[in-house]
Scaffold this motif. Structure first.
Motif, short mmCIF file in Angstrom:
data_model
loop_
_atom_site.label_atom_id
_atom_site.label_comp_id
_atom_site.label_asym_id
_atom_site.label_seq_id
_atom_site.Cartn_x
_atom_site.Cartn_y
_atom_site.Cartn_z
N ASN A 56 0.83 -1.26 0.10
CA ASN A 56 -0.07 0.03 0.10
C ASN A 56 0.85 1.17 -0.13
OD1 ASN A 56 -1.91 2.16 0.27
ND2 ASN A 56 -3.23 0.89 1.62
N PRO A 57 1.08 1.90 -1.08
CA PRO A 57 2.09 2.83 -1.41
C PRO A 57 1.63 4.22 -0.51
CG PRO A 57 0.72 2.52 -3.44
CD PRO A 57 0.59 1.49 -2.58
N CYS A 58 0.27 4.40 -0.21
CA CYS A 58 -0.50 5.41 0.46
C CYS A 58 -0.18 5.27 1.87
CB CYS A 58 -1.98 5.62 0.28
SG CYS A 58 -2.52 5.35 -1.53
N SER A 89 -5.73 -1.77 -0.29
CA SER A 89 -4.74 -0.90 -1.31
C SER A 89 -5.33 -0.65 -2.60
CB SER A 89 -3.48 -1.78 -1.57
OG SER A 89 -2.53 -0.58 -2.20
N GLU A 90 -5.83 0.62 -2.81
CA GLU A 90 -6.55 0.91 -3.86
C GLU A 90 -5.72 0.47 -5.40
OE1 GLU A 90 -9.71 1.88 -3.37
OE2 GLU A 90 -10.20 1.93 -5.35
N PRO A 91 -4.92 0.81 -5.61
CA PRO A 91 -4.27 0.44 -6.81
C PRO A 91 -3.87 -1.00 -7.25
CG PRO A 91 -2.61 1.99 -5.67
CD PRO A 91 -3.67 1.39 -4.71
N PRO A 95 -10.90 -7.67 -7.12
CA PRO A 95 -11.58 -6.79 -8.28
C PRO A 95 -11.61 -5.53 -7.90
CG PRO A 95 -13.20 -8.12 -7.60
CD PRO A 95 -12.17 -8.67 -6.85
N THR A 96 -11.66 -5.27 -6.49
CA THR A 96 -11.92 -3.87 -5.92
C THR A 96 -11.67 -3.94 -4.51
OG1 THR A 96 -13.66 -2.13 -5.67
CG2 THR A 96 -14.37 -4.12 -6.18
N THR A 97 -11.22 -2.87 -3.92
CA THR A 97 -11.00 -2.76 -2.61
C THR A 97 -12.46 -2.63 -1.86
OG1 THR A 97 -11.02 -0.30 -2.61
CG2 THR A 97 -8.94 -1.59 -2.47
N MET A 98 -13.41 -2.29 -2.57
CA MET A 98 -14.80 -2.05 -2.02
C MET A 98 -15.39 -3.44 -1.73
SD MET A 98 -17.19 0.09 -1.23
CE MET A 98 -18.98 0.19 -0.87
N GLY A 124 -5.40 5.23 8.77
CA GLY A 124 -5.87 4.94 7.49
C GLY A 124 -5.76 6.25 6.57
N GLY A 125 -6.28 6.00 5.43
CA GLY A 125 -6.43 7.25 4.56
C GLY A 125 -6.81 6.80 2.89
N CYS A 126 -6.03 5.69 2.65
CA CYS A 126 -6.40 5.27 1.36
C CYS A 126 -7.87 4.62 1.12
CB CYS A 126 -5.47 4.12 0.79
SG CYS A 126 -5.53 3.39 -0.71
#
Ligand code: FES
Length: 583
Positions: A56-58, A89-91, A95-98, A124-126
């Motif tokens: 997670n780069p964020c 990690s969003e990027p 298939p999706t963080t959601m 947190g934050g991402c």
């Protein structure tokens, strides 16, 4: 302070303070880690829920930040206990963080419940990490403070600034249209993300951390500080110090969250030109706190709230500029009476007290109310025969000629179908067409990914088309731009009318009238509905089965039904308080 808790009233006292065999085990195992009893006896145990991960780069600075949080906790007389939790990690996460937001919320709740936590710091934050951590903490309602990751520095490209997401889509379209070279594209790749921190446009991350600050769950000013700034490290230490006092004061999140604080958060999100994702997350968070918040409330406030933050994707600047211009405190001050300053926050002061004296240093970044970026409609909620339970669009970030539009549907039955055909020279599409994507919602995709900024067909890009009306039951990245109707509810996978749209149907949108309809007769819609075949579920085992069984639709926040207050399958709670037995 007369109502300060006593050490024996701490929740952790049941683990450490009593004289029995169990507490012997807890103490001897704490000694095993090198702590003397004087390090923790009678002190608040502060759980630090840390979403650091190598992928997670964020959050790549969280290894350092967590030490700063701990420093603050030690200094204030607490006992810090770091508890790593799933990093969304969003990027990278597919298939999706959601798909996993509610899993992190569950993990947060269960960590706090099963261990001797008296209070917690959420790191947190991402994108989804913020709502997930808060939703989990709300379920436990221990004293809680949020430490946002902070935005990364501005991107740098050919002497100008570039922003996360927004400029990726922009230069990708230019590459596909043949207007920039592969070398230019490589320079974008190298310069767009050049420090730790979350996306620095007004995407979902900045939207949600700002909303959480407005809700009173961070120290004042925390959400705007860029991640690499030394003031961010200072904020981490201050956050650690504050949570210890919050435990003694027994100041809990449900003491802070009210209908008024959510109205403030929604107003701020709208005036920031914030992400459409915040609609789903804020509704889910409010429902966890048993506070009524609906799509219609967003729409009501959108009609009267100007966008005054000149930030991409709606405007020109980035979060680093926003911080130097005065940050969220100055921005809230600029909103004047639209913000209810009487709401209580985690430092024990009101929001009004926290923003007192904050100044705007650049009125092009944080505009005065009299000179907004957009007069109103930071977002709009649409209804009609395509979306009986609502859909969302962001009029502030689209070409305005599409506010009222009618065009011929070009339908893709799922993402793979769209990927295979969108750039085909044979695709029957023109600039007035309406692109429709089905099977992209909570159950259909599954996980309601950020596919909603549907690509513009290459042949139209080459003709100079940069925006078209697009409709799906997906979400869209907060960093995206375009006339994209999102969150269509009910989704197509469960038989919502979006599933019944066919190539060539005329679709009409009118943002001022808040309408979205297919110009197809009720009889024809009923005929198509009768012929509709329910698709097979997308998961056959594991977490996915739990997800499909319990996920709710976008209009109510996509939480699991069994995580909302009041849910019951009729079982007796294990203990009267819902707290774990300690064996
Ligand atoms: Fe983490 Fe955008 S990728 S906030």
């Amino acid at each position: 302070m007369t109502n300060r808790k006593k050490p024996e009233e701490l929740r952790s006292h049941r683990w450490y303070g009593v004289k029995d065999l169990r507490s012997f085990g807890h103490r001897s195992r704490t000694a095993q880690m090198g702590y003397h009893q004087s390090d923790y006896a009678g002190k608040p145990v502060i759980a630090i829920i840390n979403t650091w991960s190598d992928i997670n780069p964020c959050h790549s600075h969280f290894k350092a930040r967590v030490e700063e949080v701990k420093r603050g906790i030690w200094q204030a007389g607490g006992f810090p206990v770091e508890m790593p939790a799933m990093s969304l990690s969003e990027p990278f996460q597919k298939p999706t963080t959601m798909l996993y937001r509610n899993l992190l919320a569950m993990e947060t709740e269960e960590l706090l419940k099963s261990y001797p936590a008296d209070g917690c710091v959420l790191m947190g934050g991402c994108d989804k990490t913020t709502p997930a951590l808060v939703m989990g903490a709300l379920a436990m309602n221990l004293p809680t403070i949020f430490m946002p990751a902070g935005p990364m520095l501005r991107g740098d490209y050919k002497g100008g600034t570039i922003g996360s997401g927004s400029d990726t889509w922009k230069y990708w379209a230019e590459l596909r249209a043949g207007n920039i070279t592969e070398n230019d594209w490589q320079e974008v790749e190298d310069g767009i993300a050049r420090s730790p921190g979350h996306c620095m446009t007004m995407g979902t991350a900045s939207t949600m951390t700002s909303a959480v600050e407005v809700l009173g769950l961070t120290l004042p000013g925390a959400a705007s500080i860029p991640a690499p700034d030394s003031r961010h490290a200072q904020m981490a230490t201050l956050t650690g110090k504050r949570i210890v006092d919050m435990v003694w004061e027994d100041l809990k999140p449900l003491d802070l969250l009210t209908e008024g604080s959510f109205t403030n958060a929604v107003t701020a999100v709208l005036a920031l030109g914030g992400s459409t994702n915040s609609v789903v997350h804020l509704i889910a968070m409010a429902r966890r706190a048993s506070i009524p918040l609906t799509l219609d409330r967003f729409d009501e406030l959108a009609r009267i709230t100007p966008v005054i933050a000149n930030l991409r994707p709606s405007g020109a600047y980035l979060m680093e500029d926003f911080y130097y211009a005065g940050g969220l405190r100055a921005f809230l001050g600029q909103l004047g009476s639209a913000i209810d300053g009487t709401q209580l926050t985690c430092n024990g002061k009101t929001l009004g007290e926290n923003i007192q004296g904050a100044k705007v240093y650049n009125e092009d970044v944080i505009r005065p109310l009299a000179k907004p970026l957009v007069e109103r409609d930071g977002l709009a909620v649409l209804y009609g025969n395509i979306a009986p339970k609502g859909a969302v669009i962001k009029p502030a970030a689209m070409e305005q000629h599409l506010r009222k539009h009618t065009g011929r549907a070009v339908v893709f039955k799922d993402y793979n179908d769209m990927s295979a055909r969108i750039d085909s020279p044979d695709l029957d599409v023109d600039k007035d067409s309406v692109i429709v994507l089905q099977s992209a919602g909570p159950q259909g995709a599954p996980g309601m990914p950020e596919w909603g900024q549907l690509p513009i067909p290459q042949k139209l890009l080459k003709q100079g088309v940069r925006d078209m009306l697009r409709i799906s039951d997906a979400r869209m990245s907060g960093t995206s731009y375009g006339a994209c109707v999102l969150h269509v509810t009910p989704e197509s996978h469960v038989g919502g009318p979006l599933a019944l749209v066919r190539d060539g149907d005329m679709i009409t949108i009118d943002i001022d009238a808040r309408g979205i309809n297919m110009l197809v007769s009720d009889e024809e819609i009923a005929k198509r509905k009768a012929a509709w075949v329910k698709p097979i579920p997308k998961f056959t085992r594991g977490y996915g089965v739990l997800y499909l069984k319990h996920i709710q639709q976008a209009d109510v926040g996509c939480d699991f039904d069994f995580l909302e207050p009041g849910y019951s399958e009729g079982a007796e709670p294990q203990t009267a308080s819902g707290e774990p037995e300690i064996h």
